[in-house]
Every structure is written in C-alpha cells, then in structure tokens.
Design an enzyme around this catalytic site. Structure first.
Site, PDB file in Angstrom:
ATOM      1  N   ASN A   3       0.982   3.535  10.886  1.00  0.00           N
ATOM      2  CA  ASN A   3       0.157   4.080  11.970  1.00  0.00           C
ATOM      3  C   ASN A   3       0.426   3.253  13.214  1.00  0.00           C
ATOM      4  O   ASN A   3       0.822   2.096  13.101  1.00  0.00           O
ATOM      5  CB  ASN A   3      -1.336   3.977  11.609  1.00  0.00           C
ATOM      6  CG  ASN A   3      -1.740   2.541  11.302  1.00  0.00           C
ATOM      7  OD1 ASN A   3      -1.453   2.023  10.211  1.00  0.00           O
ATOM      8  ND2 ASN A   3      -2.353   1.878  12.257  1.00  0.00           N
ATOM      9  N   HIS A  27      -7.443   4.791   6.448  1.00  0.00           N
ATOM     10  CA  HIS A  27      -6.667   4.337   5.295  1.00  0.00           C
ATOM     11  C   HIS A  27      -5.860   5.500   4.715  1.00  0.00           C
ATOM     12  O   HIS A  27      -4.767   5.321   4.191  1.00  0.00           O
ATOM     13  CB  HIS A  27      -7.612   3.743   4.240  1.00  0.00           C
ATOM     14  CG  HIS A  27      -6.897   3.091   3.088  1.00  0.00           C
ATOM     15  ND1 HIS A  27      -5.889   2.166   3.266  1.00  0.00           N
ATOM     16  CD2 HIS A  27      -7.033   3.229   1.747  1.00  0.00           C
ATOM     17  CE1 HIS A  27      -5.440   1.763   2.084  1.00  0.00           C
ATOM     18  NE2 HIS A  27      -6.115   2.404   1.147  1.00  0.00           N
ATOM     19  N   TYR A  35      -9.071 -10.172   2.088  1.00  0.00           N
ATOM     20  CA  TYR A  35     -10.279  -9.399   2.422  1.00  0.00           C
ATOM     21  C   TYR A  35     -11.025  -8.897   1.198  1.00  0.00           C
ATOM     22  O   TYR A  35     -12.179  -8.482   1.291  1.00  0.00           O
ATOM     23  CB  TYR A  35      -9.958  -8.235   3.384  1.00  0.00           C
ATOM     24  CG  TYR A  35      -9.070  -7.150   2.823  1.00  0.00           C
ATOM     25  CD1 TYR A  35      -9.508  -6.275   1.824  1.00  0.00           C
ATOM     26  CD2 TYR A  35      -7.780  -6.974   3.312  1.00  0.00           C
ATOM     27  CE1 TYR A  35      -8.683  -5.290   1.319  1.00  0.00           C
ATOM     28  CE2 TYR A  35      -6.951  -5.982   2.823  1.00  0.00           C
ATOM     29  CZ  TYR A  35      -7.404  -5.149   1.821  1.00  0.00           C
ATOM     30  OH  TYR A  35      -6.595  -4.174   1.328  1.00  0.00           O
ATOM     31  N   GLU A  36     -10.369  -8.930   0.037  1.00  0.00           N
ATOM     32  CA  GLU A  36     -11.071  -8.530  -1.190  1.00  0.00           C
ATOM     33  C   GLU A  36     -11.973  -9.644  -1.691  1.00  0.00           C
ATOM     34  O   GLU A  36     -12.732  -9.447  -2.643  1.00  0.00           O
ATOM     35  CB  GLU A  36     -10.046  -8.155  -2.275  1.00  0.00           C
ATOM     36  CG  GLU A  36      -9.245  -6.917  -1.932  1.00  0.00           C
ATOM     37  CD  GLU A  36      -8.163  -6.638  -2.970  1.00  0.00           C
ATOM     38  OE1 GLU A  36      -8.495  -6.125  -4.049  1.00  0.00           O
ATOM     39  OE2 GLU A  36      -6.983  -6.946  -2.693  1.00  0.00           O
ATOM     40  N   SER A  58       0.805  -1.233   0.000  1.00  0.00           N
ATOM     41  CA  SER A  58       0.000   0.000   0.000  1.00  0.00           C
ATOM     42  C   SER A  58       0.830   1.270   0.000  1.00  0.00           C
ATOM     43  O   SER A  58       1.582   1.513   0.946  1.00  0.00           O
ATOM     44  CB  SER A  58      -0.880   0.078   1.255  1.00  0.00           C
ATOM     45  OG  SER A  58      -1.779  -0.962   1.323  1.00  0.00           O
ATOM     46  N   MET A 114      -2.659  -7.016   7.072  1.00  0.00           N
ATOM     47  CA  MET A 114      -3.657  -7.865   6.408  1.00  0.00           C
ATOM     48  C   MET A 114      -3.098  -8.541   5.155  1.00  0.00           C
ATOM     49  O   MET A 114      -3.870  -8.954   4.289  1.00  0.00           O
ATOM     50  CB  MET A 114      -4.882  -7.017   6.024  1.00  0.00           C
ATOM     51  CG  MET A 114      -5.509  -6.250   7.170  1.00  0.00           C
ATOM     52  SD  MET A 114      -6.777  -5.104   6.573  1.00  0.00           S
ATOM     53  CE  MET A 114      -7.048  -4.086   8.036  1.00  0.00           C
ATOM     54  N   SER A 115      -1.784  -8.642   5.069  1.00  0.00           N
ATOM     55  CA  SER A 115      -1.200  -9.201   3.835  1.00  0.00           C
ATOM     56  C   SER A 115       0.013 -10.064   4.150  1.00  0.00           C
ATOM     57  O   SER A 115       0.187 -10.514   5.282  1.00  0.00           O
ATOM     58  CB  SER A 115      -0.799  -8.060   2.895  1.00  0.00           C
ATOM     59  OG  SER A 115       0.297  -7.331   3.438  1.00  0.00           O
ATOM     60  N   HIS A 145      -3.082   0.516  -4.661  1.00  0.00           N
ATOM     61  CA  HIS A 145      -2.451  -0.649  -5.277  1.00  0.00           C
ATOM     62  C   HIS A 145      -2.582  -0.533  -6.793  1.00  0.00           C
ATOM     63  O   HIS A 145      -3.660  -0.740  -7.339  1.00  0.00           O
ATOM     64  CB  HIS A 145      -3.117  -1.947  -4.799  1.00  0.00           C
ATOM     65  CG  HIS A 145      -2.861  -2.238  -3.364  1.00  0.00           C
ATOM     66  ND1 HIS A 145      -1.976  -3.183  -2.931  1.00  0.00           N
ATOM     67  CD2 HIS A 145      -3.345  -1.660  -2.253  1.00  0.00           C
ATOM     68  CE1 HIS A 145      -1.936  -3.191  -1.625  1.00  0.00           C
ATOM     69  NE2 HIS A 145      -2.765  -2.280  -1.181  1.00  0.00           N
ATOM     70  N   HIS A 181      -5.590  -9.114  -1.702  1.00  0.00           N
ATOM     71  CA  HIS A 181      -5.698  -9.534  -0.307  1.00  0.00           C
ATOM     72  C   HIS A 181      -6.872 -10.499  -0.130  1.00  0.00           C
ATOM     73  O   HIS A 181      -7.829 -10.455  -0.903  1.00  0.00           O
ATOM     74  CB  HIS A 181      -5.953  -8.309   0.583  1.00  0.00           C
ATOM     75  CG  HIS A 181      -4.932  -7.223   0.442  1.00  0.00           C
ATOM     76  ND1 HIS A 181      -4.952  -6.327  -0.602  1.00  0.00           N
ATOM     77  CD2 HIS A 181      -3.854  -6.896   1.206  1.00  0.00           C
ATOM     78  CE1 HIS A 181      -3.928  -5.494  -0.476  1.00  0.00           C
ATOM     79  NE2 HIS A 181      -3.246  -5.822   0.604  1.00  0.00           N
ATOM     80  N   ALA A 191       2.346  -2.252   4.463  1.00  0.00           N
ATOM     81  CA  ALA A 191       1.985  -1.243   5.451  1.00  0.00           C
ATOM     82  C   ALA A 191       1.463  -2.006   6.663  1.00  0.00           C
ATOM     83  O   ALA A 191       0.722  -2.973   6.511  1.00  0.00           O
ATOM     84  CB  ALA A 191       0.895  -0.338   4.889  1.00  0.00           C
TER      85      ALA A 191
HETATM   86  N1  HPA Z   1      -4.010  -2.871  11.142  1.00  0.00           N
HETATM   87  C1  HPA Z   1      -4.066  -3.749  10.122  1.00  0.00           C
HETATM   88  N2  HPA Z   1      -3.528  -3.536   8.944  1.00  0.00           N
HETATM   89  C2  HPA Z   1      -2.876  -2.372   8.757  1.00  0.00           C
HETATM   90  C3  HPA Z   1      -2.776  -1.410   9.767  1.00  0.00           C
HETATM   91  C4  HPA Z   1      -3.371  -1.673  11.018  1.00  0.00           C
HETATM   92  O1  HPA Z   1      -3.322  -0.876  11.963  1.00  0.00           O
HETATM   93  N3  HPA Z   1      -2.074  -0.368   9.248  1.00  0.00           N
HETATM   94  C5  HPA Z   1      -1.754  -0.714   7.977  1.00  0.00           C
HETATM   95  N4  HPA Z   1      -2.234  -1.934   7.676  1.00  0.00           N
END
Ligand code: HPA
Length: 276
Positions: free
Chosen positions: A232, A244, A82-83, A27, A208-209, A58, A80, A110
């Site tokens: 973050n 995001h 989740y998609e 990302s 998540m990846s 992406h 991913h 990320a």
């Molecule tokens: N949680 C899950 N996935 C992420 C995060 C997060 O805080 N930041 C970037 N991808």
C-alpha cells in the site's frame, strides 16, 4: 541460551538437514515454501520455546526442505513486537536458523511505500534501515556465543546480495527498486504527519517487522538480504484509509512473482556465501 539450544536439539532429532540459507516470509507472502522438495513442515507451536504468531496472514510453520540440491529453511510467518512479544522472542526463529547452519538470511515483508516513485505491488530491496521501534533484540547481557557486544551495522544489508538480487530480477523481468526501511512498533498504522517525518529523515518504506531479525542475524554474522513488498502507499499518500485487507490482497498479487524471484535467487546466494 538454554531455550535456543533446546529448540535446536529438538529439530536436530527430527532432521539431519542443515540449511545453508534461511528465509522468512511476511504477511500474505507465504507460498514459496511449496516449491521445496523433501519437505518437513513443523507447526511453530510444536517446537520448544518457539513463539506463535497471532496476526492474520501468518501461517506459523517452519519448513525444512531442498530447492534442487540446496538445503533451505523457511519460516512461514513471524511474530512482531506489537503482538506483545519480547525482542528476544521476535528473533528466536532467526537465531535457530543461524544455529542450524544458515549462512545467509533472506527476509520478506509487507511495507507501506513512502517514496512517491513507488507503487502498490512493487518489490523493493532494503538497502538500510532506521529503527524507530524503541527496542533492540541485543539489549541485556550479551550472549558471546552468538556474537559481539557492539555489532557493526554499516552494511547490515549485503551490497553483494543486493547486486545478485538485482541481476536475478532483471533476468526474470521482475522490476525491483531499492530503499531505506523505517521500522515502527505498530500496530496502528502511521499518521500522515508521521509519514511526512519519515520521508524527511530518509525513509522510502515503512513497516513493523524485519529490523529486529536483521540485527540478530548480523550479530551472528549472517549475510542478509531483505525484500519489501509495497502492499500500500503509506498514510496520506493515497486517498482513503489503510487496511490490513489491502495489505493481504497485494501480498497475494505479488506472491508468485516473489516466489519465482526467491527460487532463482537462493542458489546464487548460497554460492556467494559458501565458505563464509
Ligand atoms: N505501515 C506500516 N506497516 C505496514 C504498512 C504501512 O503502511 N503496510 C504494510 N505494513
């Protein structure tokens, strides 16, 4: 695997370049690919069976080219779980890179920072993972031509490649940490209680990846290096909600630093895995 062989054959008709190292950019972390010469850029949707990403940030291109003399393949964007993609679709690109000849894979992502010593923008070498996605790309009949039924994950993230990454980062004056990555299904971010749980079970990062791709790469015997960008601090560790937008903005902030690190790192990784 018919789909895999078709995609590989399609690419071989278009390039004779055989990548030694594969790179996956996460990302907001694209940009490194522009440093390659003799570039062939292929939108994912034109490659047979290649899944196309829907997440913002992406781009969705496979870039084949050279870094100096070194043939490299870069995936700018990934899909991913989740998609809604199946685990085997999520790892399709990584398997193509392996089949094209890559001996090492460098993944970036990320991630949320759980370790309180981390801060936004820090690059962290993943030392190990905890798979909480409830899925594994190797479920189903084992494809013996790819790898064994029960692949070892004791050193999923190569100690040697991490050492090379630490040395290279130090030479460039780029701070890097190390940590354990917890993979969640998403797409909702974690709750603060989930983050406290992840901390207790030993996670330093959450995302998540990456984990399905690492499992598929190790199955094929590739050496793996994975680098998280702490975009973050995880839920409950900093004031305010997660967004995001913040993830993408931090990605942009560190993109150049990450590109410089990758550029210096890839030739050393290629030298390390040559002959493997
Ligand atoms: N949680 C899950 N996935 C992420 C995060 C997060 O805080 N930041 C970037 N991808």
């Amino acid at each position: 695997m018919k789909e895999l062989e078709e995609a590989v054959a399609w690419l071989r008709e278009r390039t004779s370049l055989s990548p030694r190292v594969g790179v996956v950019l996460g990302s907001g972390l694209g940009g490194f690919a522009s440093r390659l010469t003799d570039r062939l850029e292929i939108p994912y949707e034109t490659i047979p069976h290649w899944p196309v990403s829907t997440a913002e940030g992406h781009a969705g291109r496979l870039i084949l080219g050279r870094l100096g003399e070194l043939p490299v393949a870069v995936m700018a964007g990934r899909v991913h779980l989740y998609e809604g993609y199946r685990p085997d679709q999520v790892v399709f690109g990584v398997r193509v890179l392996g089949r094209l000849g890559a001996r090492a894979l460098v993944l970036t992502n990320a991630a949320g920072g759980i370790n309180p010593a981390f801060q936004r923008g820090l690059l962290v070498l993943i030392s190990d993972h905890i798979n909480l996605q409830g899925a594994n790309p190797l479920v189903g009949p084992n494809e013996e031509s790819l790898g064994p039924r029960f692949p070892d994950m004791t050193e999923a993230y190569s100690i040697r490649l991490r050492q090379i990454a630490r040395e290279t980062a130090a030479e460039l004056g780029i701070p890097v940490a190390e940590g354990v990555y917890a993979a969640m299904l998403g797409p909702s971010y974690e709750t603060p209680a989930e983050i406290r749980f992840l901390r207790i079970i030993g996670a330093d990062l959450v995302g998540m990846s990456t984990v399905p791709e690492v499992i598929a790469a190790r199955h094929m015997g590739l050496s793996v290096l994975a680098i998280s960008c702490v975009t973050n601090m995880a839920a409950g560790l900093a004031p305010g909600p997660l967004s995001h937008r913040e993830v993408l903005e931090t990605g942009e902030m560190v993109r150049d630093r990450l590109s410089r690190l990758l550029e210096a790192l890839l030739p050393r990784i290629a030298a390390e895995v040559a002959g493997s």
